[in-house]
Structures are given as structure tokens and as C-alpha cells.
Enzyme design. Sequence first.
Site, mmCIF file in Angstrom:
data_model
loop_
_atom_site.group_PDB
_atom_site.id
_atom_site.type_symbol
_atom_site.label_atom_id
_atom_site.label_comp_id
_atom_site.label_asym_id
_atom_site.label_seq_id
_atom_site.Cartn_x
_atom_site.Cartn_y
_atom_site.Cartn_z
ATOM 1 N N GLU A 199 0.797 -1.223 0.000
ATOM 2 C CA GLU A 199 0.000 0.000 0.000
ATOM 3 C C GLU A 199 0.833 1.278 0.000
ATOM 4 O O GLU A 199 0.438 2.277 -0.598
ATOM 5 C CB GLU A 199 -0.940 0.016 1.215
ATOM 6 C CG GLU A 199 -2.037 -1.037 1.204
ATOM 7 C CD GLU A 199 -3.118 -0.760 0.170
ATOM 8 O OE1 GLU A 199 -3.115 0.333 -0.419
ATOM 9 O OE2 GLU A 199 -3.951 -1.648 -0.053
ATOM 10 N N SER A 201 -53.255 -7.350 -18.892
ATOM 11 C CA SER A 201 -54.203 -6.258 -19.113
ATOM 12 C C SER A 201 -53.958 -5.019 -18.271
ATOM 13 O O SER A 201 -54.643 -4.008 -18.447
ATOM 14 C CB SER A 201 -55.627 -6.762 -18.854
ATOM 15 O OG SER A 201 -56.010 -7.684 -19.848
#
Length: 754
Positions: free
Chosen positions: A107, A391
Site C-alpha cells: 500500500e 391487461s
Amino acid sequence: MNNEEVSRRSQRPHKDRGGRGRGSILKRIFLWALSLFVLAFVALAALFFYYASSAPTITENDLKSQTTTTIYDANNKVISRLGAQKREYASNSEIPTLLKHGVVAIEDRRFYQGHGVDPVRIVEAAIDNVLHRSNGMQGGSTITQQLVKLSVFSTAASDQTFKRKAQEAWLAINVERHFTKNQILNFYINKVYMGNGVYGMKTAAQYYYGKSLKELDLSQLALLAGIPQSPTYYNPANTDTKPATQRRNEVLAAMVRAKYITQAQANAAMKESVTDGLDSTHGNTSSNDSSVDEKVVDSYVKEVLTQLEAKGYNPNTDGLQVHTSLDLGAQEELYNAANNTVSFQSDKMQTGVAVVNPHNGQVVAMLGGRKTGDVVYGLNRAVQTDRSSGSTAKPIMDYGPAIQYLKWPTYYALSDTKFTFPGTNTVLHDFDNQYKGTMTMRTALVESRNVPAVRTLQAVGISRATKFLKGLGISQKSAYTLANGIGLYVSPLQIAASYAAFANGGTYYKPYYITSITTQDGNTINYNKSGKTAMNKATAYMITDMLKGVINSSDGSGTAAKLSGVNQAGKTGTTSAYSAATGTTSNTNSGVMDSWMAGYTKNYSIAVWTGFDNAKTSISSSYTKAAQYLYRDVMQYLDAENHASDWTMPSTVEAVQVNGVRQLVIKDSKWALTVTSSTSSSSSNSSSSTSSSSSSSRSSSSSSSSESSSSSSSSSSSSSSSSTPSSSSSSSNSASTPTPASSTPTTTPTTPTQ
């Protein structure tokens, strides 16, 4: 002056006036550039310190605390905490030196020599970005800067400004002044996100290996050190272990370069599989500490997280306070009704439900499935768009546009006779395989007849229907067809949001979950409704008035959803089941594949889908109304919580009596000129018929070819031809309005029954 002196003078070098000019120009350019650089540097420095002066405070508690995103309901009750596994802070003595070395090596290799900010690292990161290359390291941020970001800032892209970077750097420098390197490293190791809702490497050791950090070997420690860069990608439990293996090896190689371990040690560790020692029971970790059952809110929380990520936040690392519009009581009622109260065909029969507030678009409750077991963030059927709506499409694609653009009255005559889709041999059927002749638009919608709906769409035209749908937040890449008039591929959330526009008088609000986000530095962003007019008030009211009959009329398709004293309107929808014999879902198949119920009051809009994930499994006749029962249960709870009054008829609409039936007509339309009524009213709130019959008249010019349907001259709801618009004779397949070429279906439609 003699000749010899002249000769000596001639041998002296002459100054090059041109060269001296060029040098002077270059010198001036250099000085100007240097001055500009100095000015820019001073300006940036001044700006840096200006921004730094407004940096948030950071305390030791901030550095030590775990980063948790907390999600609240509408009443500020915690419904979820991300990363709520048991968290134990690792003391310095519990953290192996090899783990610290691994973190520093991968890191921030100059961590011990730096002072919070590493200019060399920043330049390296910039060069890597320009050249699009990576050496396996993080970007320009040091471990201390990453710690500061995790403690007080968010990682949202919108927050990555110069101001934020300046404050981050300033705080990192100050952290370095007040804490030792070892303390900073310990803070970082205890705070970083490790995937799967796990924070801190001590908890990660338990989650992945069921062990303490001290019990892990070099390979496992190197893997933990490498996970924070991309916790999901480097998860050792993933099916594909190559990314995790590669990352672990990068950490080991970095440790060799930093002389923390020997190459022989690294080689031995690299031979070990990243899956060795993984603990599927996740060791000594506990579940969410919220009092709310995770399963109840699972679908809702999943969508909140999706919305957070869409806004650029990382909910796993940003430590956000997220407030939502969730009504927890309604959510619990919905969950219990779907899983316990309402009868379903089997545990495999599924549902997707969305509840929306028509006043603002806030998603009040949502259910993505039932009987899902221990699945977390699973398939959310409330937002899936892979099943036909049946529908429930008719109000938003057929009849809504007919009123909006053609100004049809509710008594407009439509033909329910044999219909073949243009350009095909496909005959459109209804659930009863019958035709009922001519009927009013109101009757066609209440009884959910298919042919009148498709004829209405023909008259409206695909272009105008598409425009109307778009105004309701519904669109698709391919052109719509006539078949879509009886079935759209939309989600329950889309249906609920579109019906909400009928409920509120014509405004479409884009549905949303999050009402505010507060970041770790105390900044709060509020989110408000985003609405636009989708239709006029007359259209919204007339559709609502007709849809009341779907629930309240004895001939309605949604009578199972009726609730005494509740002012509601709604629509059902079903689609034909799959046929093993033909391998299709053609409209001649018997049985039901999808069953829907969508309805609303002035305060809530609900859409419910039910069916099986395997579309080849049919819903038996005993359970086709499960959607209506589930809708009724939830609506009963909601209306009791917040009762809605009836709708008020807008001044642009007139109520008239047509053959003893209360009908509605738009005042300024030509249809209003053809019907006069002594009992008409512009302010009535009732949808019931008035007691007096009206007298009707029709002028010969009242019906034009652009607004008449192909229907016979009598109506099943009206015995007098003078009470309905004149129309052409009955069995034509097309309305008098030309059908756009794009309306020809290219596939066999899935036919709704009701």
C-alpha cells in the site's frame, strides 16, 4: 591610425546583434514562465491553505471507529447496518508483524519515511494514469491519507475535488504529527473494508478462516493485506480464485522487494492455494445488530444500495447515514401477507410487489420474493421487466391515450368482434373465447375485453401511445406493437409509478427510495420529488372513474380486491400459460402464466405480480387471484393508516346519463356537443348513476373518421344508437384511423385473460 591597427581591429570578434536579440527573447520568455509558475504555485498554496482551514476535525475516536453505513426508515428507525458482523478491535500485540509488513509493502512502501503525504507517490500515480499502466500498487494516497478518507470523508466521485484532496492531505499531515506510525497502521488495519460486510482484518481473519490473526500463516496474511484494494474482486471464496491468487502473490513479491521476507519464503507461500483453510461457517462473527429482520427489508435495502452506488457512493466504506421513505409497518405487513397470510400454490410460486406514494414518487414498501430462505440481496422481482403485465397495460397504453389525444368519452362505442392482427393469421381471443359485440369503453375496460383494447390502440396509433408511455417513465428499445396494448414487459415498480399518475391527477413522479444522505464529515444531501405532467386532469379522472368499476362492479375483473369504505381504483392482468405441446404461450393456451393486480387510492399505488420463475409452470385456477388477495391485504393496512378521500371531478369533465348509466365526457370535446343532460354535473364526486335519465341528441357531423371505431351501431350497455357515437359496421379488423406500419406484431402475442 595606421594600417596595422586597422587590421587588428578587423580581427576582433563582432557582437551578433541578431543572436543577442534571440537570447533576450528566450530569457524574457523563461522569466515570464518562471513568474507564472511561481504565481500559480503561490495561488495553489494559498488555495490549499484556504481549503485546509475549513477541513473537518478528526479525533482519535474517528480514527478508531468502525466505518458503518446505517440505513433508516421514514421514521428514523434503523433498518440495516452494513458490515454489522461482530467487530473486535485488534490491539497492537494481536497484529502480526508480517501483516504490518505486507500492508506497508503493497500500500505505501515509503510509509515509515513519509509525513502523511508522499509527493513521489503522487507523481508516480500521475505518470501511471497518463501511461495507463499499473504496478499493482494503490494510487497517490498514502496509508495515512486512506485512513483519513475512511474516517471522515466519502469516496463518491463527486467528492473527489481539489478542496477535498487538500483537506485530506492537511488532515493526514496533522495525524502524522499526533500519532506514531505504529498507531496509524493499527488504525488502518482495524478500519479497512474486507468484503462481505466485514471491516477490519481481525474480523476478516475470523470470517474467512475462523482463526485469530496470530494463527494465520504467511500466505493467508499476505492475502488479507491485499484484499482492501478490491474486496469483492479479491475475495478468496469466489468461484474464480485467480484474482485473489494474483493479488496475494503481488503482496509477497512486494515484501521481498522491501526485504521483509526472503524469496524462498515467498515461493513457499505462493505454492499454497488461497482456498486452503477457508471456513464456510465464518468463525466467531454475528449477524446484523438491527432489531429489524433482515429478510423483511432485504429487497428494499438492496435497491437503496444500488441507488447509493449509482450516485457515486461506496456504502461499504463511506460510513453514510441514509434516510429512506420506507414505511416499516407496511413493509412488515407486506412480508407477512406474502409469506404467511395469503395462500399461494406452493412455496415456489413467487411475487413481486411495489408500493409508491402518488404525491411524490417515494417507494413506501417493496417485496422481491417470498419463501426465499437465507438468500441475501437475491432476485428482486419487483424491479424485473421480463414478464408481461397482461391487461394492466390497457389503461396506460390504450384507453389513457384515447382520452388524452382523441378525447373519447367513457361511453364511446367499441367493437368486440373477431380480430386478426394485421399482416398475420393470429386471431385475438379473450379468456372466454367469445365476442360480445359492441360495448362502451367503460364496459370494455371494466370487463377487460382484449379486442376493444387493441382496436382502441389502433385508433390512437403506436406513436401517440409510445409518447404517453414515455411520459409515465416506460420505454423500450424496439418499437411497440398492437400486441403490447394487452401486455407490456414492465416491472411492478413501473406499473405502480405509472398508475400513481392517475391517482394524483396526471403527474408522473420518478420513484425513489433515498430521502437524504449524510456523509462522515456531516454534509447532508436531501433528495426531493422529481415530477412532470404526464396527462391532463380529465384523463386521470376518467380512467380512475372507470377503474373503480374493475373492483366495485359485479362484472369487474378485480372484485376480490374490494374493500368496504376504501376509495380505490385498479386493474387486473393475466397472461396465457406455456404450452408444452406447442412450446409457446399463444393466446389459445389454457391456464395462466402471470397474474397481476394494480390499484391505487389518492395516497398509495400498489402493483403486485404473481407467478413462477419457471415460466413453463402454470398457476392453477385456485390461485390466479392470489395477486388480488395480497393487494387487498396491503391496501387495507395502508388505508387504515392513512385513509384517502374520494377523487374530485375536475371542471373540464362533465358527468352525463347515457341510458341510465353515469358516464363522463370532456366538456370542450365534440362528444360533449352530442349529449345534453339535465342531470349533468361538473362537481360530483360520486361514480354511481344518477336517478334521472338523460335526453340524447346527435348531429350528423359529430363523428369523424379520425375518431370513430369500427363497431356496430348498438351497444351492450346502451340500447339506443343515439346515445353513442355513430360508427362503421362491425367485423372489420381495423379501425377507421390508419394503423401505423410499426403496429404490426412480429411475434405471437401473450394474451391476457383478465
